[in-house]
Design a protein around this motif. Structure first.
Motif, short mmCIF file in Angstrom:
data_model
loop_
_atom_site.label_atom_id
_atom_site.label_comp_id
_atom_site.label_asym_id
_atom_site.label_seq_id
_atom_site.Cartn_x
_atom_site.Cartn_y
_atom_site.Cartn_z
N GLY A 247 34.21 40.37 17.31
CA GLY A 247 35.40 38.38 18.36
C GLY A 247 36.15 38.08 17.22
O GLY A 247 36.72 36.95 18.05
N ASP A 248 37.08 38.21 16.55
CA ASP A 248 38.17 38.39 15.88
C ASP A 248 39.30 38.44 17.23
O ASP A 248 39.50 39.05 17.98
N GLN A 249 40.58 37.66 17.25
CA GLN A 249 41.50 37.79 17.22
C GLN A 249 42.25 39.31 18.05
O GLN A 249 42.54 39.28 18.57
N THR A 250 41.98 39.47 16.87
CA THR A 250 42.71 41.24 16.70
C THR A 250 41.74 42.42 17.68
O THR A 250 42.11 43.33 18.41
N ARG B 57 39.25 31.61 23.47
CA ARG B 57 38.09 31.68 22.04
C ARG B 57 36.62 31.10 22.95
O ARG B 57 37.35 29.98 23.30
N CYS B 58 35.42 31.03 22.32
CA CYS B 58 35.17 30.43 22.41
C CYS B 58 34.58 29.34 21.69
O CYS B 58 35.49 29.25 20.48
N VAL C 177 32.54 33.74 32.07
CA VAL C 177 31.77 34.83 31.86
C VAL C 177 30.94 33.08 30.24
O VAL C 177 31.06 32.12 30.51
N GLY C 178 30.08 33.94 30.01
CA GLY C 178 28.64 32.55 29.65
C GLY C 178 28.82 33.39 27.84
O GLY C 178 28.95 34.37 28.25
N TRP D 295 36.05 30.31 32.01
CA TRP D 295 36.74 31.12 32.72
C TRP D 295 38.14 32.52 31.95
O TRP D 295 38.37 31.28 31.35
N LEU D 296 38.46 33.70 32.54
CA LEU D 296 39.22 34.44 31.22
C LEU D 296 39.61 35.17 32.51
O LEU D 296 39.36 35.35 33.56
N GLU D 297 40.79 34.99 31.80
CA GLU D 297 42.11 35.80 32.93
C GLU D 297 42.62 36.92 32.40
O GLU D 297 42.88 36.80 30.91
#
Length: 121
Positions: free
Chosen positions: A65-68, A105-106, A82-83, A97-99
């Motif tokens: 779950g990191d940015q990379t 990032r949560c 997404v939850g 909301w994801l696009e």
């Protein structure tokens, strides 16, 4: 007294006729797919074809779950709700909301990203 007996005989005879017609009918309920319509029929046909999750409602486990390396979430559309359950013992879900094309990032620090998915046929 005679009228009371006559009434009870009439009521019992009617009830007996109604029950015997149902009791002795050798008919079974038709296949549920024949009765289903709309989304229910679509779901039953998908399950018969081997797709146990026709509406893509399964829970996905988070990866590092990191940015990379964000957690990929499949979607048929350009946006998806997404939850994220940030902690194992949490009683609430953080919704976002994801696009497509963007990583998000949560509040807990995990990153998510939409991936193209094949729509249900």
């Amino acid at each position: 007294m005679a009228s009371l007996i006559a009434r009870s005989l009439v009521l019992n005879s009617r009830r007996g006729v109604q029950l015997t017609s149902v009791r002795f009918a050798n008919k079974m309920m038709a296949d549920p797919v024949e009765h289903a319509t709309g989304l229910e029929k679509q779901e039953l046909l998908s399950k018969a074809a081997g797709n146990e999750n026709p509406f893509d409602m399964r829970v996905y486990k988070r990866v590092s779950g990191d940015q990379t390396n964000p957690t990929s979430v499949p979607s048929f559309y350009d946006r998806r709700l997404v939850g994220c359950i940030c902690e194992e013992d949490a009683t609430s879900i953080n919704w976002m909301w994801l696009e497509k094309g963007e990583s998000k990032r949560c509040e807990c620090g995990y990153w998510f990203q939409l991936q193209d998915a094949k729509p249900m046929v």
